[in-house]
Design an enzyme around this catalytic site. Structure first.
Site, mmCIF file in Angstrom:
data_model
loop_
_atom_site.group_PDB
_atom_site.id
_atom_site.type_symbol
_atom_site.label_atom_id
_atom_site.label_comp_id
_atom_site.label_asym_id
_atom_site.label_seq_id
_atom_site.Cartn_x
_atom_site.Cartn_y
_atom_site.Cartn_z
ATOM 1 N N GLY A 191 -22.042 24.730 -33.606
ATOM 2 C CA GLY A 191 -21.435 23.416 -33.414
ATOM 3 C C GLY A 191 -22.042 22.683 -32.237
ATOM 4 C CB ALA A 192 -23.179 23.839 -28.934
ATOM 5 N N GLY B 25 -0.390 3.134 -7.209
ATOM 6 C CA GLY B 25 -0.996 2.270 -8.225
ATOM 7 C C GLY B 25 -2.459 1.986 -7.959
HETATM 8 C C1 HXC Z 1 3.583 -1.911 2.302
HETATM 9 C C2 HXC Z 1 2.255 -0.500 3.503
HETATM 10 C C3 HXC Z 1 2.001 0.276 2.359
HETATM 11 C C4 HXC Z 1 2.602 -0.133 1.134
HETATM 12 C C5 HXC Z 1 0.925 1.132 4.004
HETATM 13 N N1 HXC Z 1 1.577 0.069 4.512
HETATM 14 N N2 HXC Z 1 1.175 1.282 2.710
HETATM 15 N N3 HXC Z 1 3.034 -1.583 3.473
HETATM 16 N N4 HXC Z 1 3.390 -1.229 1.169
HETATM 17 N N5 HXC Z 1 2.402 0.536 -0.015
HETATM 18 C C6 HXC Z 1 1.568 -0.424 5.882
HETATM 19 C C7 HXC Z 1 2.302 0.502 6.828
HETATM 20 O O1 HXC Z 1 3.680 0.204 6.822
HETATM 21 C C8 HXC Z 1 1.667 0.137 8.152
HETATM 22 O O2 HXC Z 1 2.216 -1.087 8.589
HETATM 23 C C9 HXC Z 1 0.219 -0.138 7.746
HETATM 24 O O3 HXC Z 1 0.247 -0.415 6.364
HETATM 25 C C10 HXC Z 1 -0.693 1.030 7.969
HETATM 26 O O4 HXC Z 1 -0.145 2.184 7.386
HETATM 27 P P1 HXC Z 1 -0.008 3.560 8.156
HETATM 28 O O5 HXC Z 1 0.971 4.364 7.404
HETATM 29 O O6 HXC Z 1 0.239 3.322 9.598
HETATM 30 O O7 HXC Z 1 -1.485 4.140 7.974
HETATM 31 P P2 HXC Z 1 -1.961 5.650 7.812
HETATM 32 O O8 HXC Z 1 -1.248 6.527 8.777
HETATM 33 O O9 HXC Z 1 -3.444 5.591 7.821
HETATM 34 O O10 HXC Z 1 -1.461 6.092 6.343
HETATM 35 C C11 HXC Z 1 -1.977 5.478 5.197
HETATM 36 C C12 HXC Z 1 -1.148 5.836 3.953
HETATM 37 C C13 HXC Z 1 0.345 5.479 4.232
HETATM 38 C C14 HXC Z 1 -1.256 7.342 3.676
HETATM 39 C C15 HXC Z 1 -1.730 5.089 2.784
HETATM 40 O O11 HXC Z 1 0.416 4.150 4.699
HETATM 41 C C16 HXC Z 1 1.190 5.598 3.003
HETATM 42 O O12 HXC Z 1 1.591 6.719 2.634
HETATM 43 N N6 HXC Z 1 1.501 4.468 2.389
HETATM 44 C C17 HXC Z 1 2.328 4.435 1.205
HETATM 45 C C18 HXC Z 1 1.560 5.013 0.037
HETATM 46 C C19 HXC Z 1 2.333 4.965 -1.243
HETATM 47 O O13 HXC Z 1 3.267 5.739 -1.449
HETATM 48 N N7 HXC Z 1 1.970 4.010 -2.087
HETATM 49 C C20 HXC Z 1 2.575 3.953 -3.358
HETATM 50 C C21 HXC Z 1 3.324 2.703 -3.486
HETATM 51 S S1 HXC Z 1 4.027 2.738 -5.080
HETATM 52 P P3 HXC Z 1 2.547 -1.413 10.112
HETATM 53 O O14 HXC Z 1 3.298 -2.680 10.048
HETATM 54 O O15 HXC Z 1 3.333 -0.258 10.636
HETATM 55 O O16 HXC Z 1 1.220 -1.546 10.759
HETATM 56 C C22 HXC Z 1 2.793 2.294 -6.119
HETATM 57 C C23 HXC Z 1 3.219 2.291 -7.543
HETATM 58 C C24 HXC Z 1 2.429 1.329 -8.355
HETATM 59 O O17 HXC Z 1 1.718 2.007 -5.777
HETATM 60 C C25 HXC Z 1 2.418 1.822 -9.754
HETATM 61 C C26 HXC Z 1 1.510 1.004 -10.611
HETATM 62 C C27 HXC Z 1 1.057 1.836 -11.790
#
Ligand code: HXC
Length: 520
Positions: A407-408, A173
């Site tokens: 047209g351009a 999101g």
């Molecule tokens: C809760 C999250 C989080 C999330 C990261 N964290 N993303 N917590 N919700 N969406 C937390 C991790 O658990 C971790 O906590 C800390 O943040 C750091 O993340 P890491 O994974 O250790 O960091 P990194 O290796 O740098 O990777 C970053 C990342 C990865 C690639 C962004 O965190 C990731 O894939 N996150 C999820 C991304 C995702 O799928 N988001 C979509 C959500 S759905 P700890 O406690 O271990 O330190 C969405 C839909 C909305 O957004 C739709 C609206 C239109």
């Protein structure tokens, strides 16, 4: 037990300390990689000492899945206001060191409130994004938070400038608020934007791709066009924001700021006479024309690495901001295609919304032919150019440098699409199509009747020369008033300046409607 003011202030200090930064260890590690933390980013962006934080004591109220232990005051985003070059701006910075900068209910509420405030007072919003997307533990509250931000981004669109800087992950999101803003700036190597990350991509379609290939700064500034500018570092990205803002008004009710540039607006440039090659099929770099015309040669290009067959960006003439749209003969001969139409249309609409006059430099052979373009919807995309230029009511000045075909020609802000003043250089060729194509259509029978191929080609060249003399020049269009004058290229700058001065009080009414239905 009575508590003294000292006790109360100590308690407040503790709470604020908690809100200061997410995880100090993580922040330290990121620092070693040259990444600034959220507070440093705000400090580097704003005039020193001007930042005023709001809502630092906000705390997530969702406590499921261990959030009761993880939650902290501030909720992973710093919001507030301050000044850039003395002008008010609103800013938020997500703190990746707190739960990955993920967006929970209250985190979202802080951003939404900031957008509300910015709209009320009419000042730009800058979002410093660094987030793993919707905070998974907060479920539908997090989704709703995004919805509320998107809604406000849309309300603010065309009211205040909105700039997104992507300074780390922008996943799920987290991509759509930047996408709804006016400009997206990405930091090389450390930032990436995607709807679904490499793991999901692998699982769903079996494709192997890493974060950068999928959604890095190169991917989005060169291939997708999602991002407008790329910076080498956090610091450079913040400098780009400041530079960009210098061309923009605070809101849609104001004009952009006047800047004393010290460059005489009546300055002529005889070198412009030598820019266009005598052979119409030889390319040249349109940047050269732009630089020679604008104040001190300073051109702030937007989307410099995407759809390079069209150039868009900001500059000044006589100290006043202008938006420039120009075909680039040095890339794909300056042809209009799907991406260049999208790029230009969005820029035109931004300029129109924010009272920035539009200057168009034309050298366009036509729309790009072929199945890829037709099946990709060039008709739909090209129509955006017609729509955006016709809709724009800001002063519009067009200079036809060389080719303006079919047209351009119309799409590049012709008189018929509402250009206020159209100038042409003597090198201009304005016609339904280029001489080669035209001759092959209108003299097809005559040419087919000539048996000897050499003789046929000789005759074809004769027809081409005749056509060029008759039609591929600016004078037919000048006779009909489609162009207002044919000018010495050396005088392009003063002519544009005088036209803009004359147009400063321009008012143009349109039929009342809720909104149009631009082809998208
Ligand atoms: C809760 C999250 C989080 C999330 C990261 N964290 N993303 N917590 N919700 N969406 C937390 C991790 O658990 C971790 O906590 C800390 O943040 C750091 O993340 P890491 O994974 O250790 O960091 P990194 O290796 O740098 O990777 C970053 C990342 C990865 C690639 C962004 O965190 C990731 O894939 N996150 C999820 C991304 C995702 O799928 N988001 C979509 C959500 S759905 P700890 O406690 O271990 O330190 C969405 C839909 C909305 O957004 C739709 C609206 C239109």
């Amino acid at each position: 037990m009575e508590r003294t003011m000292d006790d109360l202030l100590k308690e407040l200090e503790e709470l604020k300390k908690e809100a200061y930064i997410g995880d100090e260890e993580r922040a330290k590690k990121r620092k070693e990689r040259g990444i600034l933390n959220a507070r440093e980013r705000i400090e580097k962006l704003l005039d020193p000492g001007t930042f005023v934080e709001i809502q630092p004591l906000v705390l997530a109220r969702n406590t499921d899945f261990g959030l009761d232990k993880k939650r902290k005051h501030g909720d992973g985003v710093i919001t507030g206001y301050g000044r850039i070059n003395g002008r008010l701006v609103f800013v938020y910075a997500q703190d990746f060191t707190f739960m990955g900068g993920s967006l929970g209910e209250l985190h979202a509420k802080k951003i939404s409130y900031l957008l509300d405030l910015a709209m009320k007072v009419g000042a730009p919003v800058i979002g410093l994004n660094d987030s793993g997307g919707a905070r998974i533990q907060e479920g539908v509250d997090a989704l709703s938070g995004y919805g509320q931000i998107f809604f406000r981004n849309v309300l603010a669109s065309g009211v205040i400038p909105q700039i997104a800087v992507i300074m780390g992950p922008s996943a799920g999101g987290a991509v759509y608020s930047p996408a709804l803003m006016d400009f997206v700036i990405m930091v090389e190597n450390t930032s990436y934007m995607y709807i679904t990350g490499p793991k999901v991509v692998k699982a769903v379609i079996g494709e192997d791709v890493d974060h950068q290939q999928l959604g890095g700064a190169d991917a989005h500034t060169k291939k997708s066009g999602v991002a407008h500018l790329k910076a080498k570092s956090d610091e450079e990205a913040l400098e780009l924001v400041k530079k960009l803002l210098s061309y923009l008004p605070q809101n849609n009710m104001e004009d952009p700021p006047y800047v004393e540039t010290g460059d005489d607006p009546m300055r002529t440039d005889p070198e412009l006479r030598n820019v266009v090659p005598t052979n119409p099929n030889v390319p040249y770099d349109m940047h050269e024309v732009i630089r020679r015309v604008v104040d001190n040669g300073e051109f702030f290009e937007i989307h410099p690495d995407w759809a390079k067959n069209i150039i868009v960006g900001f500059a000044r003439i006589g100290g006043y901001s202008i938006g420039i749209i120009a075909n680039q003969p040095a890339y794909l001969a300056g042809v209009l295609d799907i991406d260049s139409s999208d790029k230009a249309s969005r820029f035109i609409r931004f300029c129109d919304a924010f009272n920035i006059p539009i200057i168009t430099f034309v050298d366009v052979p036509g729309f790009m032919p072929g199945t890829r373009q037709e099946h990709g919807g060039i008709i739909r995309h090209g129509a955006k150019m017609l729509y955006a230029y016709s809709e724009a009511t800001v002063p519009k000045v067009t200079v036809i440098i060389r080719k303006a075909y079919g047209g351009a020609y119309l799409a590049m802000c012709s008189k018929d699409l509402g250009a206020d003043i159209v100038y042409a250089w003597p090198t201009a060729e304005i016609a339904v199509m280029g001489p080669e194509g035209a001759v092959d259509v209108i003299f097809r029978k005559e040419l087919a009747a000539i048996e000897d191929p050499e003789e046929r080609e000789k005759k074809r060249q004769e027809f081409i020369d005749e056509y060029r003399k008759k039609y591929a020049n600016p004078y037919r269009a000048a006779e009909r008033g489609y162009i207002d004058d044919v000018i010495d290229p050396a005088e392009t700058r003063p002519k544009i300046y005088l036209a803009l001065q004359m147009l400063r009080s321009k008012r143009e009414k349109r039929p009342p409607k809720k909104h149009g239905n631009m082809p998208v």
